[in-house]
Scaffold this active site. Structure first.
Site, PDB file in Angstrom:
ATOM      1  N   ASP A   1       5.721  31.230 -24.061  1.00 25.21           N
ATOM      2  CA  ASP A   1       5.273  32.286 -24.621  1.00 25.21           C
ATOM      3  C   ASP A   1       6.626  33.261 -24.451  1.00 25.21           C
ATOM      4  O   ASP A   1       6.453  33.738 -23.269  1.00 25.21           O
ATOM      5  CB  ASP A   1       4.051  33.002 -24.156  1.00 25.21           C
ATOM      6  CG  ASP A   1       3.694  34.413 -24.678  1.00 25.21           C
ATOM      7  OD1 ASP A   1       4.662  34.897 -25.365  1.00 25.21           O
ATOM      8  OD2 ASP A   1       2.398  34.865 -24.546  1.00 25.21           O
TER       9      ASP A   1
ATOM     10  N   LYS B   1       6.937  40.911 -30.198  1.00 26.70           N
ATOM     11  CA  LYS B   1       7.650  42.390 -29.658  1.00 26.70           C
ATOM     12  C   LYS B   1       8.927  42.673 -30.334  1.00 26.70           C
ATOM     13  O   LYS B   1       9.037  43.397 -31.224  1.00 26.70           O
ATOM     14  CB  LYS B   1       7.726  42.121 -28.131  1.00 26.70           C
ATOM     15  CG  LYS B   1       6.171  42.552 -27.696  1.00 26.70           C
ATOM     16  CD  LYS B   1       6.226  42.693 -26.079  1.00 26.70           C
ATOM     17  CE  LYS B   1       4.752  43.250 -25.695  1.00 26.70           C
ATOM     18  NZ  LYS B   1       3.805  42.080 -25.617  1.00 26.70           N
TER      19      LYS B   1
ATOM     20  N   PHE C   1      -0.319  36.520 -19.412  1.00 22.95           N
ATOM     21  CA  PHE C   1      -0.998  37.368 -20.426  1.00 22.95           C
ATOM     22  C   PHE C   1      -0.411  36.635 -21.945  1.00 22.95           C
ATOM     23  O   PHE C   1       0.951  36.467 -22.198  1.00 22.95           O
ATOM     24  CB  PHE C   1      -0.393  38.906 -20.455  1.00 22.95           C
ATOM     25  CG  PHE C   1      -1.088  39.571 -21.523  1.00 22.95           C
ATOM     26  CD1 PHE C   1      -2.343  40.314 -21.476  1.00 22.95           C
ATOM     27  CD2 PHE C   1      -0.245  39.847 -22.797  1.00 22.95           C
ATOM     28  CE1 PHE C   1      -2.993  40.844 -22.498  1.00 22.95           C
ATOM     29  CE2 PHE C   1      -0.744  40.749 -23.855  1.00 22.95           C
ATOM     30  CZ  PHE C   1      -2.096  41.242 -23.655  1.00 22.95           C
TER      31      PHE C   1
HETATM   32  C1  PLP Z   1       2.714  41.432 -25.711  1.00 24.97           C
HETATM   33  C2  PLP Z   1       2.291  39.990 -25.332  1.00 24.97           C
HETATM   34  C3  PLP Z   1       1.735  39.280 -26.185  1.00 24.97           C
HETATM   35  C4  PLP Z   1       0.364  39.786 -27.219  1.00 24.97           C
HETATM   36  O1  PLP Z   1       1.221  40.573 -28.049  1.00 24.97           O
HETATM   37  P1  PLP Z   1       0.375  41.402 -29.260  1.00 24.97           P
HETATM   38  O2  PLP Z   1       1.616  41.723 -30.349  1.00 24.97           O
HETATM   39  O3  PLP Z   1       0.108  42.563 -28.488  1.00 24.97           O
HETATM   40  O4  PLP Z   1      -0.736  40.557 -29.759  1.00 24.97           O
HETATM   41  C5  PLP Z   1       1.491  37.991 -25.680  1.00 24.97           C
HETATM   42  N1  PLP Z   1       2.101  37.390 -24.937  1.00 24.97           N
HETATM   43  C6  PLP Z   1       2.921  38.145 -24.154  1.00 24.97           C
HETATM   44  C7  PLP Z   1       3.907  37.501 -22.996  1.00 24.97           C
HETATM   45  C8  PLP Z   1       3.186  39.394 -24.233  1.00 24.97           C
HETATM   46  O5  PLP Z   1       4.037  40.267 -23.455  1.00 24.97           O
END
Ligand code: PLP
Length: 395
Positions: free
Chosen positions: A222, A251, A137
């Site tokens: 990420d 986050k 994700f």
């Molecule tokens: C939450 C998340 C995102 C996206 O972040 P947003 O602030 O919602 O755009 C991307 N990568 C990972 C691993 C995430 O948990």
């Protein structure tokens, strides 16, 4: 049941979220209160965001100070908190430079753009493809959903951005076969969050790094969900001591204020010269001050070490549920990013816990995810596990 207020909300807001029937009005530490005055212990933390809990005095004080001083002037000028934050991030990571933005998706957009630009600057425009992972994700913008290996998130938005290939997470051989002379980068979450709280095998990141080096390809982590102490190291990849070329954060970075960051080595970030990329809000003095206070609190209260210990305790407690209930299949995760794989629908368990005063959530239908504030106490964990024991026994 839904109140008049909830019905109004459902009338006037986009229906993109199936919200729980709960109106939250206040938070302090690991506790949230609803509009009926009921208290909940928070094992969601705004989806792995509020690592210091709600209304942490140190962050609140920093924010109030900054709110009286300066909020926003754009990135046409230098501002103090932003540079303090960049220096801190550089000091604690592999990176030499930082680009600030406002969300996780934006941080990943920046990383994708940087990887492509890096090779275009080197006269290798054919190196534009990114190998990403199944079940990953990376966000909801067009580029980041194109990089996301989950059909349910991509569906309905064709044509997606070109140039993404997918391989199974944790499988180095599949990755080696997918990387070629058209690949600019490999993109992965060292611990997958939304995909089901999944940790790869011990040698995996080392193999990934070797494959990238052998092929002259950039490695992007990420760490938007698994970074910032969540797994018991400041950054999840530090468990395996394999550094990337680019890393994205968001986050938990500012403990609840919207902020993203893209970090890179000197050599790679050189591709982002003046005018190459920009954002109006990225790294405002206000959010940067919150992030600086968050990082200072991490140091002063030894939050990462505490997370490591509490995470180990939590995991042991959850593991005991595996033997006790047939519907509990396995415990996953690292530190305080933990998952419980069930053989039943998870949403019922989430709702039953909510009724008993605990907020947890569920990913992929049957995996309960626990991502409490990193300052959670063992007593809160005991109470949640007892609640789960009861709820799971009732089937
Ligand atoms: C939450 C998340 C995102 C996206 O972040 P947003 O602030 O919602 O755009 C991307 N990568 C990972 C691993 C995430 O948990």
């Amino acid at each position: 049941m839904k109140s008049e207020f909830m019905k109004q909300a459902d009338r006037v807001m986009a229906a993109t979220y199936a919200r729980y029937p709960l109106v939250l009005t206040r938070g302090s530490g690991c506790t949230l209160w609803d509009d009926q005055g009921r208290a909940y212990t928070d094992f969601v933390a705004g989806i792995a965001v509020c690592s210091l809990g709600h209304a942490h005095p140190r962050v609140v004080a920093a924010l109030k100070r900054q709110a009286d001083t300066l909020w926003h002037v754009s990135n046409l000028y230098y501002t103090l908190p932003q540079v303090t934050l960049a220096q801190k991030l550089v000091d604690i990571s592999f990176a030499d430079r930082v680009f600030f933005c406002n969300s996780g998706a934006e941080a990943n957009e920046a990383a994708i753009k940087l990887a492509r630009k890096y090779f275009q600057d080197r006269g290798q425009p054919q190196r534009c493809r990114i190998v990403a992972m199944a079940q990953s994700f990376h966000g909801r913008t067009m580029a980041t959903l194109s990089a996301t290996g989950q059909e349910k998130i991509r569906k309905g938005f064709a044509p997606l951005l070109e140039g993404f290939d997918f391989v199974p997470f944790g499988n180095a051989e599949a990755l080696a076969a997918a990387v070629d002379e058209r690949t600019c980068a490999v993109l992965l979450e060292p611990v997958q969050g939304e995909g089901g709280v999944r940790v790869a095998g011990d040698g995996y990141l080392k193999s990934v790094r070797e494959i990238c080096d052998r092929n002259g390809v950039l490695l992007i982590y990420d760490e938007i969900q698994c970074g910032m102490g969540r797994t018991g190291e400041m950054f999840a990849h530090q468990h395996w001591q394999v550094a990337p070329d680019i890393m994205t954060l968001a986050k938990a970075l500012a403990n609840g204020l919207p902020m993203g960051a893209m970090l890179a080595t000197e050599e790679v970030m050189a591709a982002f010269g003046a005018g190459a990329h920009a954002t109006t809000f990225g790294g405002t003095p206000l959010v940067s001050a919150a992030a600086v206070a968050t990082l200072e609190t991490f140091e002063k209260e030894d939050v990462v070490a505490r997370c490591r210990q509490t995470g180990r305790y939590f995991r042991k407690r959850l593991e005991r549920l595996v033997g006790r209930h047939e519907c509990v299949k396995a415990v996953r995760g690292l530190g305080l990013l933990l998952g419980l794989k069930l053989g039943i629908e998870g949403s019922r368990v989430v709702e039953a816990c909510m009724q008993r005063g605990f907020l947890i959530n569920c990913v992929q239908g049957d995996i309960l995810r626990f991502a409490p504030p990193l300052i959670i106490e063992k007593g809160d964990i005991d109470a949640l596990v007892e609640c789960l024991d009861e709820v799971l026994r009732d089937g």
